[in-house]
Design an enzyme around this catalytic site. Structure first.
Site: not given
Length: 276
Positions: A192, A260, A210
């Site tokens: 991430d 993502q 995110s």
């Protein structure tokens, strides 16, 4: 690339394996009680990795994770403990499915669905060309802000004007042992960092919080050895952006894939908002 130093108050003894340790409160109920102060919301990779650890603690050890999908619902606080509530959706002959709710102050900040599989033999094949990058030896170091127990090396960049790297080597410099679940959680923690949408940002538009994050674990990965994380921007629109990525070994093996989606909006300054 400019050096970025995390601004945080962290105990000297805190390492990533310690951060990922969870206290069991009851059956299928765990708490991450290692906290520290920093001026940002809780790092998404941390809560995702801890949620995977909680899910994996309820699964037989011979079933490593093969995929996960998480939704970032609210901003978390690194200075507060997080409680992880696991639901055992199914245990089949070869697969186990789990759902995890990560809770702070009575509210769910992150939800995770994860699947685990007994290891099987299968045909080995990869159709996509993997990133062509020199090995980590001899490459310049690069900071990885907010990550504990990681070092990184910077190969030539496919998007050299990007503010953040989209391709870099990384490895955990803390002892991880041979626990397959822990290595998968450390990979999740790493996955991430930065943003694959950074090359599309400009003075008006930027990648922001995110929204959701997905990982597929294709092959066993040791995160105390070098891995290459490569991210590719795919599309933006509707206030969102989406990118994909791969994590490969020094030998060129495809270890994991990621995707993502993040908010991708006008910067506050471009909207005429003045910060105070």
């Amino acid at each position: 690339m400019a050096s970025v130093t995390p601004m945080r108050s962290v105990p000297d003894h805190l390492t990533l394996p310690r951060l990922l340790e969870l206290e069991q409160l009851d059956r299928d109920l765990y708490r991450g009680d290692t906290v520290f102060e920093e001026p940002h919301s809780l790092y998404g990779g941390q809560v995702a990795a801890q949620a995977l650890m909680a899910a994996g603690r309820t699964v037989a050890p011979d079933r490593p994770p093969h995929s996960l999908h998480g939704y970032f619902l609210r901003a978390g606080d690194a200075g507060r403990p997080t409680v992880f509530r696991v639901d055992r959706d199914r245990d089949g002959r070869t697969f186990s499915a789990r759902r995890v709710a990560a809770v702070q102050d009575g509210e769910v900040i992150f939800s995770l669905s994860a699947s685990f599989q007994v290891e099987e033999e299968g045909r080995e094949h990869v159709t996509e060309d993997l990133p062509d990058a020199p090995g980590p030896e001899g490459l310049p170091p690069t900071p990885v802000p907010r990550l504990f127990s990681f070092e990184a090396r910077l190969p030539p960049q496919p998007y050299p004007d990007s503010r953040w790297p989209t391709r870099f080597w990384a490895r955990c410099d803390a002892g991880l042992g041979d626990d397959r679940l822990l290595h998968s959680a450390v990979l999740t923690y790493l996955s991430d960092v930065f943003s694959g949408l950074s090359p599309l940002a400009d003075q008006e538009w930027s990648s922001q919080s995110s929204l959701d994050h997905a990982l597929w674990f294709h092959r066993p990965a040791r995160l105390d050895d070098w891995v290459l994380l490569d991210m590719v921007p795919r599309t933006t629109g509707g206030g969102r952006g989406w990118y994909t990525g791969t994590i490969t070994s020094p030998e060129g093996g495809l270890l994991a894939s990621l995707a993502q989606e993040t908010l991708f909006r006008r910067r506050r300054s471009a909207r005429g908002v003045t910060s105070t």
